[in-house]
Design a protein around this motif. Structure first.
Motif, PDB file in Angstrom:
ATOM      1  N   LEU A 243       0.830  -1.193   0.000  1.00  0.00           N
ATOM      2  CA  LEU A 243       0.000   0.000   0.000  1.00  0.00           C
ATOM      3  C   LEU A 243       0.868   1.248   0.000  1.00  0.00           C
ATOM      4  O   LEU A 243       1.990   1.238   0.507  1.00  0.00           O
TER       5      LEU A 243
ATOM      6  N   LEU B  89      -4.065   1.315  -2.905  1.00  0.00           N
ATOM      7  CA  LEU B  89      -3.592   0.083  -3.518  1.00  0.00           C
ATOM      8  C   LEU B  89      -4.171   0.068  -4.924  1.00  0.00           C
ATOM      9  O   LEU B  89      -5.390  -0.048  -5.090  1.00  0.00           O
ATOM     10  N   HIS B  90      -3.314   0.260  -5.910  1.00  0.00           N
ATOM     11  CA  HIS B  90      -3.727   0.404  -7.308  1.00  0.00           C
ATOM     12  C   HIS B  90      -4.678   1.606  -7.403  1.00  0.00           C
ATOM     13  O   HIS B  90      -4.303   2.694  -7.010  1.00  0.00           O
TER      14      HIS B  90
END
Length: 116
Positions: A22, A42-43
């Protein structure tokens, strides 16, 4: 967790989550509605993280320390954060509990709080 010891545990939590991939977006986002301990990414997903520490699991431990009222306060604060940041992607609310003493035990509860 606004006190000095709370900041130490929030830093431990942040480091742990960064090791899980993260990225930190914000720390201690505070308004008159409440406070978000950590905002991570996260992404394309924004993750609001409530950090709880308890020295023992007596009385339910750290995860039992988040009342319904506190959950509602966290959700309202997150809504305000989302309005200000204009984030358009998915988001979720996790709880990271830390217990014991070194070596600490981490319990990452994903999707721990769900908006109704």
């Amino acid at each position: 967790m606004a006190n000095t010891l709370g900041i130490v545990y929030e830093q431990l939590a942040e480091q742990y989550l960064q090791q899980q991939g993260l990225k930190t977006v914000a720390r201690n986002f505070t308004t008159k509605l409440g406070e978000l301990d950590l905002v991570m990414r996260l992404h394309d997903q924004l993750i609001f993280v409530e950090v709880k520490y308890r020295s023992s699991e007596a009385y339910g431990g750290a995860s039992a320390a988040i009342s319904y009222r506190q959950q509602q306060k966290l959700l309202r604060t997150a809504q305000l954060y989302l309005q200000r940041s204009r984030h358009q992607g998915p988001c979720r609310f996790d709880v990271l509990t830390i217990s014991g003493s070194e070596p600490y035990q981490f319990n990452w509860i994903q999707n721990a709080i769900v908006a109704s």
